[in-house]
Design an enzyme around this catalytic site. Structure first.
Site, PDB file in Angstrom:
ATOM      1  N   THR A   1      -6.075  -3.603  -2.284  1.00  0.00           N
ATOM      2  CA  THR A   1      -5.896  -2.224  -2.755  1.00  0.00           C
ATOM      3  C   THR A   1      -4.418  -1.889  -2.972  1.00  0.00           C
ATOM      4  O   THR A   1      -4.100  -0.830  -3.494  1.00  0.00           O
ATOM      5  CB  THR A   1      -6.488  -1.209  -1.751  1.00  0.00           C
ATOM      6  OG1 THR A   1      -5.860  -1.372  -0.475  1.00  0.00           O
ATOM      7  CG2 THR A   1      -7.987  -1.398  -1.609  1.00  0.00           C
ATOM      8  N   GLY A   2      -3.522  -2.780  -2.575  1.00  0.00           N
ATOM      9  CA  GLY A   2      -2.100  -2.530  -2.741  1.00  0.00           C
ATOM     10  C   GLY A   2      -1.658  -2.702  -4.189  1.00  0.00           C
ATOM     11  O   GLY A   2      -2.379  -3.235  -5.032  1.00  0.00           O
TER      12      GLY A   2
ATOM     13  N   TYR B   1     -15.097   1.237   8.322  1.00  0.00           N
ATOM     14  CA  TYR B   1     -13.717   1.657   8.584  1.00  0.00           C
ATOM     15  C   TYR B   1     -13.587   2.268   9.970  1.00  0.00           C
ATOM     16  O   TYR B   1     -12.748   1.852  10.770  1.00  0.00           O
ATOM     17  CB  TYR B   1     -13.285   2.661   7.516  1.00  0.00           C
ATOM     18  CG  TYR B   1     -11.831   3.077   7.602  1.00  0.00           C
ATOM     19  CD1 TYR B   1     -10.813   2.159   7.368  1.00  0.00           C
ATOM     20  CD2 TYR B   1     -11.474   4.390   7.893  1.00  0.00           C
ATOM     21  CE1 TYR B   1      -9.481   2.529   7.426  1.00  0.00           C
ATOM     22  CE2 TYR B   1     -10.145   4.771   7.957  1.00  0.00           C
ATOM     23  CZ  TYR B   1      -9.152   3.841   7.722  1.00  0.00           C
ATOM     24  OH  TYR B   1      -7.832   4.221   7.791  1.00  0.00           O
TER      25      TYR B   1
ATOM     26  N   ASP C   1       0.749  -8.818   1.847  1.00  0.00           N
ATOM     27  CA  ASP C   1      -0.352  -8.038   1.278  1.00  0.00           C
ATOM     28  C   ASP C   1      -1.203  -8.975   0.439  1.00  0.00           C
ATOM     29  O   ASP C   1      -0.677  -9.869  -0.229  1.00  0.00           O
ATOM     30  CB  ASP C   1       0.188  -6.905   0.394  1.00  0.00           C
ATOM     31  CG  ASP C   1      -0.773  -5.727   0.268  1.00  0.00           C
ATOM     32  OD1 ASP C   1      -1.913  -5.958  -0.210  1.00  0.00           O
ATOM     33  OD2 ASP C   1      -0.400  -4.607   0.643  1.00  0.00           O
TER      34      ASP C   1
ATOM     35  N   THR D   1      -2.660  11.829   5.297  1.00  0.00           N
ATOM     36  CA  THR D   1      -1.283  11.737   4.822  1.00  0.00           C
ATOM     37  C   THR D   1      -1.297  11.646   3.302  1.00  0.00           C
ATOM     38  O   THR D   1      -2.179  11.028   2.711  1.00  0.00           O
ATOM     39  CB  THR D   1      -0.584  10.503   5.422  1.00  0.00           C
ATOM     40  OG1 THR D   1      -0.677  10.564   6.856  1.00  0.00           O
ATOM     41  CG2 THR D   1       0.874  10.444   5.032  1.00  0.00           C
TER      42      THR D   1
ATOM     43  N   ILE E   1      -1.014 -16.096  10.775  1.00  0.00           N
ATOM     44  CA  ILE E   1       0.234 -15.571  10.216  1.00  0.00           C
ATOM     45  C   ILE E   1       1.395 -16.402  10.739  1.00  0.00           C
ATOM     46  O   ILE E   1       1.594 -16.518  11.957  1.00  0.00           O
ATOM     47  CB  ILE E   1       0.417 -14.086  10.595  1.00  0.00           C
ATOM     48  CG1 ILE E   1      -0.731 -13.266  10.003  1.00  0.00           C
ATOM     49  CG2 ILE E   1       1.758 -13.557  10.107  1.00  0.00           C
ATOM     50  CD1 ILE E   1      -0.761 -11.830  10.495  1.00  0.00           C
TER      51      ILE E   1
ATOM     52  N   GLY F   1       0.814  -1.207   0.000  1.00  0.00           N
ATOM     53  CA  GLY F   1       0.000   0.000   0.000  1.00  0.00           C
ATOM     54  C   GLY F   1       0.847   1.257   0.000  1.00  0.00           C
ATOM     55  O   GLY F   1       2.074   1.225   0.067  1.00  0.00           O
TER      56      GLY F   1
ATOM     57  N   ARG G   1      -9.255  10.148  -2.445  1.00  0.00           N
ATOM     58  CA  ARG G   1      -8.768  11.129  -1.478  1.00  0.00           C
ATOM     59  C   ARG G   1      -8.607  12.480  -2.159  1.00  0.00           C
ATOM     60  O   ARG G   1      -8.332  12.571  -3.353  1.00  0.00           O
ATOM     61  CB  ARG G   1      -7.439  10.670  -0.875  1.00  0.00           C
ATOM     62  CG  ARG G   1      -7.560   9.402  -0.061  1.00  0.00           C
ATOM     63  CD  ARG G   1      -6.193   8.929   0.414  1.00  0.00           C
ATOM     64  NE  ARG G   1      -6.298   7.713   1.215  1.00  0.00           N
ATOM     65  CZ  ARG G   1      -5.256   7.049   1.665  1.00  0.00           C
ATOM     66  NH1 ARG G   1      -4.031   7.453   1.413  1.00  0.00           N
ATOM     67  NH2 ARG G   1      -5.432   5.951   2.388  1.00  0.00           N
TER      68      ARG G   1
END
Length: 322
Positions: A42-43, A150, A38, A180, A68, A17, A191
């Site tokens: 969306t990456g 979210y 990932d 950011t 994991i 990402g 964004r």
């Protein structure tokens, strides 16, 4: 790390990402062995082009909602869609990535005694009634709105991680990240910075939601990553820390600065304000200053210049392939 010293291993989830890839580059520069995970929801693997040339970087396709199996002394959890367009496109995946992802990392940390630096968000404050927003503010969030997958997912992840710290002593550091921007932002993430830059570079009117007087505080990606790395170096950190740039701008001021740098006339097309869109967003970074010595250095005009050049190059490459 000095020459000859054994390398510590860091795991970065969401490594492909925007933020995750910049963090990967920084950790490699710091001398870490880095494992990136990932699922590419969306990456973009293109974001890891530089890291991929480093023999100390290891990429794995994987989903944080599954167990994991990675050895790491330090975990940076950046796995979750982070823009409204992306996180609203599959709200179930967004919420479960936040909550189940945090659960999987707690399971990993309990067994291996590693520290977790978790990327939370200013969205936990919702549409704030307190300005600027300190970590002590509990927020104003619509739990059944379009952004709840979210907002509430990130709030629940914070709850789960803090409970793990209290119950089992898991080493958790929570960064509440404010707006950011910088190179490698996705073209279509919705964004405001990427929207304005792409529209201006293509000579199109800039889409201004509402009257453009809503405010945001924009932090350049290098400053944000510096704050994250400083959090990881602390011996202990209890409670969340806001990371962002406290310099506040209206959305219209941002539009004017983008057009000023790219050139041309400021053409505006207005659109209705999205549901539950915050009217004000500005971090109180007093805690970050005190604990981390954190103080953003990159001014908006400078950061936008680097961002625009990156977008110009990538758009040219994409259009050339088209």
């Amino acid at each position: 790390m000095g020459l000859g010293a054994s390398r510590k291993t860091a795991l970065v989830t969401g490594a492909a990402g925007f933020l995750g890839s910049h963090l990967v580059d920084r950790l490699l520069a710091e001398g870490f062995e880095v494992v990136g995970i990932d699922n590419l929801m969306t990456g973009d693997l293109g974001n890891l082009e530089k890291a991929g040339r480093d023999r100390h970087f290891h990429f794995q396709m994987g989903d944080v909602r599954e167990p994991i199996h990675v050895y790491a002394e330090l975990v940076f959890n950046f796995a979750c869609p982070a823009s409204p367009v992306h996180y609203q496109s599959d709200p179930h995946a967004t919420l479960t990535t936040s909550v189940l992802g945090a659960q999987r990392l707690v399971e990993m940390a309990r067994g291996r005694r590693c520290a977790i630096v978790h990327a939370s968000t200013s969205e936990v404050y919702g549409d704030p009634t307190v300005h600027p927003q300190p970590e002590s503010y509990w927020g104003n969030v619509n739990p059944i709105g379009e952004r709840a997958c979210y907002d509430e997912g990130k709030r629940c992840a914070e709850t789960l991680l803090n409970d793990a710290r209290r119950a089992w002593g898991v080493d958790v550091r929570i960064a509440r990240i404010f707006n950011t921007y910088g190179p490698r932002m996705a073209f279509d993430d919705g964004r405001v910075v990427s929207n304005f830059v792409v529209q201006a570079l293509r000579g199109k009117p800039l889409t201004l939601f509402g009257d453009g007087q809503q405010t945001r505080s924009f932090c350049y990606v290098d400053d944000l990553v510096e704050g994250i790395v400083r959090m990881s170096r602390l011996e202990r950190l209890d409670g969340p820390v806001n990371l962002g740039n406290p310099e506040e701008f209206t959305i219209r001021q941002l539009a004017e600065e983008v057009v000023k740098q790219i050139g041309g006339d400021l053409a505006i097309q207005h659109a209705p304000l999205p549901s539950d869109d915050p009217r004000q967003r500005k971090p109180d970074i007093g805690r970050a200053r005190e604990l981390l010595g954190f103080s953003p250095r990159v001014r908006l005009a400078e950061g936008l210049g680097a961002t625009i050049e990156d977008f110009r190059r990538r758009l040219s490459e994409r259009d050339g392939r088209g």
